[in-house]
Design a protein around this motif. Structure first.
Motif, short mmCIF file in Angstrom:
data_model
loop_
_atom_site.label_atom_id
_atom_site.label_comp_id
_atom_site.label_asym_id
_atom_site.label_seq_id
_atom_site.Cartn_x
_atom_site.Cartn_y
_atom_site.Cartn_z
N GLY B 306 46.70 36.74 38.02
CA GLY B 306 46.16 35.39 38.13
C GLY B 306 44.65 35.36 38.06
N GLN B 307 44.02 36.32 38.71
CA GLN B 307 42.57 36.36 38.62
C GLN B 307 42.17 37.50 37.71
OE1 GLN B 307 40.06 35.94 42.03
NE2 GLN B 307 41.83 35.46 43.29
N TRP B 308 41.10 37.31 37.03
CA TRP B 308 40.64 38.34 36.10
C TRP B 308 39.34 38.90 36.66
CZ3 TRP B 308 36.43 38.07 32.40
CH2 TRP B 308 36.43 39.13 31.51
N SER B 309 39.47 39.96 37.42
CA SER B 309 38.28 40.52 38.03
C SER B 309 38.52 42.00 38.30
CB SER B 309 37.96 39.81 39.34
OG SER B 309 38.84 40.24 40.35
N THR B 310 37.51 42.64 38.78
CA THR B 310 37.62 44.07 39.10
C THR B 310 38.78 44.31 40.05
OG1 THR B 310 35.28 44.43 38.81
CG2 THR B 310 36.43 46.00 40.20
N PHE B 311 38.94 43.41 41.00
CA PHE B 311 39.93 43.62 42.02
C PHE B 311 41.34 43.25 41.57
CE2 PHE B 311 36.33 42.97 45.11
CZ PHE B 311 36.23 44.31 45.40
N ASN B 316 48.89 43.41 31.73
CA ASN B 316 48.51 43.11 30.35
C ASN B 316 47.08 43.56 30.07
OD1 ASN B 316 48.76 41.79 27.73
ND2 ASN B 316 47.32 40.31 28.58
N ASP B 321 43.31 45.93 27.11
CA ASP B 321 41.88 45.66 26.99
C ASP B 321 41.19 46.64 26.05
OD1 ASP B 321 41.90 43.44 28.54
OD2 ASP B 321 41.03 44.36 30.33
N ASN B 336 30.13 46.24 33.84
CA ASN B 336 31.00 45.60 34.83
C ASN B 336 32.44 45.45 34.32
OD1 ASN B 336 31.49 44.53 37.36
ND2 ASN B 336 30.96 42.44 36.75
N LEU B 337 32.87 46.40 33.48
CA LEU B 337 34.24 46.34 32.95
C LEU B 337 35.05 47.49 33.55
CD1 LEU B 337 33.29 45.66 29.24
CD2 LEU B 337 34.42 44.05 30.79
N PRO B 338 36.05 47.19 34.34
CA PRO B 338 36.79 48.27 35.01
C PRO B 338 37.78 48.96 34.09
CG PRO B 338 37.72 46.14 35.58
CD PRO B 338 36.55 45.86 34.70
#
Lengths: 349, 492
Positions: B306-311, B316, B321, B336-338
């Motif tokens: 649901g959230q698109w972040s590091t955490f 998918n 990616d 900043n791309l995990p």
């Protein structure tokens, strides 16, 4: 592989299509995220609107956005929760940027306000421990110092994580504070049952008096259970542990905890006591305890006896009569779980 | 039923135990008559138990499987009349049957529920059935009660001090703060942990326990189940499986769960403390920025979608990616791309309190290996799904650090252990800098079903794990995932 070609299977195509569909969703999410970031970074917008935007803004990857996010994180006039979100959104940078890692450690140590920023920083630093062990190693001393600073923070969650990390590191300061917390009721850093677990990461003999005290006069049953379990190496607690094991009035969970502790210092006694409870005590309310004791015997009995071959095994219940009693117990009324465990035990003899 | 026929799988000499296991990659098998008086024409077909596993057959060409001719039977095989046991074997290959349309494999749900039937080609009479198992790693949330029980028993045995050996403690001691830089934060993170999982799985599969009735219980059929942390795992975090934490974070188990006896044996702790002392607290349930739904017991908050972040990276995102290994595994932290190591791997670890949250302590919790099994599965999924595949060890898109690593005082991205030709610590016994100072646990355990990678694995051997690239069964590491097949080729 060159002599062959591969054709995507229906399965793979379907997965790729699912990915494609999800990518469309992700693309939409990313589009929304761009708008969300604009709102979040706009310091003139209402706080509620920015907080709502924070939920969908994701990572900041554009240099301009990163710059603004860092400015917000450092702006003491911005609300704490907003600053916390701003730092989380650039978390990945901390993994490769020494200065930002120091910023994270400083933010943890500062523990401003309700501790939201410090918690965000701590999460990022925990990730850095995994993904950037070399960089984290260079900051170990200042990280520990920051953790020690926040063990008194009003944010319990922050306190708890800091204490647990330090306890794992066998940090003497944290161990002393945890012990004091256990000794001084009313000035608890953290619940006694949690403090005991943290101290158990590196048990010392000087913890035993307070653990004994908690076992005998517990603030709650979970604390008692944890205290009992961690007195396994305390010779002075042997009688108390045995008493707890053999006390039919005692909570079965405490009795099992005491047995597992007793195994550490008096395995033969623990095995014999377990067997006596299983065959001498009656009542369906004991089925769960009997199941747990048998379960423990499966994995510890052989070791308990083979570790000390030079000793005469304290055996008030012979193996043969115990097995016969188990056969009898198996056909008596009782829980299916107990009967299944009897089978497992007997099969493993 | 046995009309003088014998089949051997993975071991023609028949000197090893527990060899009758296959995954998706073709494994060698041999059939012959025992005391032949004349040649015999036979057909091989599935003849296992109802709802058991099923296999696909491949003819043998010069000792290799004919990958262009997979079939649900091998017809009209002539078994020679020679009484020379060395020369009258007929080789073929078998692999677990995977339906490439539905995406479902015919996996076993218990040991030896699969059968290769040998039928007389002229009369169609069943002459012999060889029992085996289609053994793959499965989603922990969908295991049967027996599969769960066997896995728990096996790891509990390894967690029990066996006199001179203490297998689980050895595994923990390989994964300490002092070894972290060798195995984290650089490209070898995924290959190293693949070997580490294999070490545990082979330890499990070698276990045998004598029973009171004179039989021996083997755990050769047990694999490490994976924790799919992108979906709820309501059947995993229960008292009869991985346990559920009480209000103090102490994991609670049913009285009959073997893990009630789990010993955490934390690094540096000399004292072994028995009992359900395992701590695994839902650490962040009180965080307003990352709310946790207590009814959603299977998903740690840092991997919620649901959230698109590091955490909070999704499956998918993890798989799609990037198409090159370096970014897939490590991301681009300066942008900043995990990568996979940070998210979801790191996120899944730090979603909890207790040993699982920290590198040096995490293998104290058996959940560690199920978490890493899913990390490994995500890598295999990426290897398989990325166009052009990512199984070629010599391709920098499959692995970025080619050749041999250099020397140094501490592990870094340029030192040995991180390059395709390097041997992997600690199985190589190398305890000299830049390697960690202890490496005396021996080589990687052998498997009776495959010869790869040998006791001293090279990093590159971890990449083409089921010989998708090489098509050589000798490269198969002996594990597979239920939902990631081996693709069969066509002639150019």
């Amino acid at each position: 592989m060159s002599e062959y070609t591969y054709q995507d299977s229906e399965y793979k195509k379907r997965l790729r299509n699912e990915v494609l569909e999800k990518s469309i969703t992700v693309a939409e999410q990313k589009k929304q995220a761009v708008n969300a970031r604009k709102i979040f970074l706009n310091t003139t917008k209402p706080i509620d609107e920015r907080l709502e935007a924070a939920k969908s803004m994701g990572n900041f990857t554009e240099p301009a956005d990163i710059k603004k996010a860092l400015a917000i994180f450092r702006d003491e006039n911005q609300p704490e929760i907003i600053r916390s979100y701003a730092f989380s959104s650039v978390a990945g940078l901390v993994l490769s940027d020494e200065a930002l890692m120091q910023d994270a450690i400083d933010a943890l140590k500062a523990g401003e306000g309700e501790g939201q920023i410090a918690l965000s920083a701590l999460r990022i630093l925990q990730l850095a421990e995994i993904s950037s062990p070399d960089m984290m190693e260079r900051h170990t001393a200042s990280f520990k110092d920051a953790l020690r600073t926040v063990v008194d923070h009003k944010n319990k969650n922050l306190r708890s994580i800091a204490l647990e990390i330090l306890a794992m590191e066998k940090d003497e300061f944290a161990q002393r504070r945890l012990l004091e917390s256990l000794e001084n009721k009313g000035e608890e850093l953290i619940e006694p049952e949690v403090a005991i677990q943290f101290l158990a990461y590196d048990l010392h003999a000087n913890y035993y008096p307070v653990l004994r005290q908690i076992a005998q006069n517990p603030p709650n049953q979970i604390a008692k259970r944890e205290a009992l379990r961690n007195l396994g190496t305390d010779v002075e607690s042997k009688d108390m542990l045995l008493e707890t094991v053999m006390n039919p009035e005692e909570d079965p969970e405490m009795r099992h905890a005491a047995v597992t502790a007793l195994i550490t210092q008096a395995p033969e006694l623990a095995v014999d006591s377990s067997k006596r409870i299983i065959i001498e005590e009656n009542g369906e309310h004991l089925d769960e305890l009997k199941t747990a004791l048998l379960n423990t015997l499966v994995y510890t009995e052989k070791r308990a006896t083979s570790d000390r071959p030079e000793n005469l095994f304290l055996e008030t219940v012979s193996a043969e009569s115990f097995n016969q009693e188990l056969q009898r117990l198996k056909v008596s009324p009782g829980s299916a779980e107990l009967k299944e465990m009897i089978d497992i035990y007997l099969n493993n003899r | 039923m046995n009309q003088g026929i014998i089949i051997r799988i993975n071991d023609r000499a028949g000197t090893k135990k527990h060899t009758d296991y296959v995954g998706w990659g073709p494994r060698p098998a041999w059939v012959r008559q025992i005391s032949p008086t004349s040649t015999l024409s036979v057909t091989l077909r599935n003849n296992g138990l109802l709802n058991g596993g099923r296999v696909t057959f491949f003819p043998s060409i010069n000792g290799r499987p004919d990958m262009l001719s997979p079939s649900n039977q091998l017809s009209n095989i002539t078994l020679p009349a020679s009484s020379d046991q060395e020369t009258n074997w007929v080789q073929f290959f078998i692999a677990g049957e995977f339906n490439q349309t539905t995406g479902r494999g015919a996996v076993s749900s218990r040991d030896k529920d699969t059968g290769v039937g040998v039928y007389d080609s002229s009369t169609n009479a069943l002459l012999y059935t060889k029992s085996l198992m289609v053994r793959v790693r499965k989603n922990a949330n969908r295991l049967t009660a027996t599969e769960r029980r066997d896995f728990l028993e096996a790891i509990m045995i390894l967690n029990t001090n066996q006199g001179v050996t203490f297998p689980w403690k050895n595994l923990q001691d390989m994964h300490l703060p002092t070894t972290s830089r060798e195995i984290h934060g650089r490209s070898c993170f995924l290959p190293w942990h693949r070997a580490y999982l294999l070490n545990l799985e082979r330890d499990i599969q070698a276990l045998e326990v004598s029973q009171s009735n004179g039989t021996v219980k083997s755990y050769a059929h047990v694999t490490i189940p994976y924790w799919d942390f992108f979906t709820t795992a309501q059947n995993m975090f229960t008292r009869d499986f991985l346990g559920f934490p009480d209000s103090a974070g102490v994991v609670q188990f049913n009285a009959s769960n073997p893990l009630i006896n789990w010993q955490t044996n934390l690094s540096g702790t000399d004292v072994v403390i028995l009992g359900p002392k395992l701590r695994r607290a839902h650490r962040l349930q009180n965080s307003s920025s990352f709310p946790w739904n207590p009814s959603n017991t299977g998903t740690p908050i840092f991997t919620l979608g649901g959230q698109w972040s590091t955490f909070t990276r999704t499956q998918n995102g993890t798989i799609n990616d990037y198409s090159d290994y370096r970014r897939f595994a490590l991301g681009v932290s300066s942008s900043n791309l995990p990568g996979l190591e940070t998210s979801p791997h790191g996120g899944a670890h730090v979603s909890w309190g207790g040993p699982i949250m920290r590198v040096g302590w995490s293998p104290a919790d058996p959940l560690f290996f199920m978490l890493h099994c899913n990390i490994d599965r995500l890598w295999t999924m990426w290897q398989w799904l990325t166009p052009g595949y990512r199984f070629n060890p010599s391709d920098t898109n499959s692995y970025d650090r080619q050749g041999f690593g250099g020397t140094g005082t501490v592990p870094s991205s340029s030192t040995k252990g991180n390059y395709t030709e390097d041997t992997l610590w600690p199985w190589d016994g190398d305890d000299q800098a830049p390697r960690p100072s202890q490496a005396n646990w021996g080589g990687l355990p052998a498997s009776p079903t495959v010869s790869a990678p040998g006791p001293i694995p090279r990093l590159k051997q971890m990449i083409d794990y089921h010989a998708q690239y090489s098509q050589n069964p000798a490269d198969h590491l002996g594990f597979d995932y239920e939902d990631i097949p081996l693709d069969y080729p066509r002639r150019n």
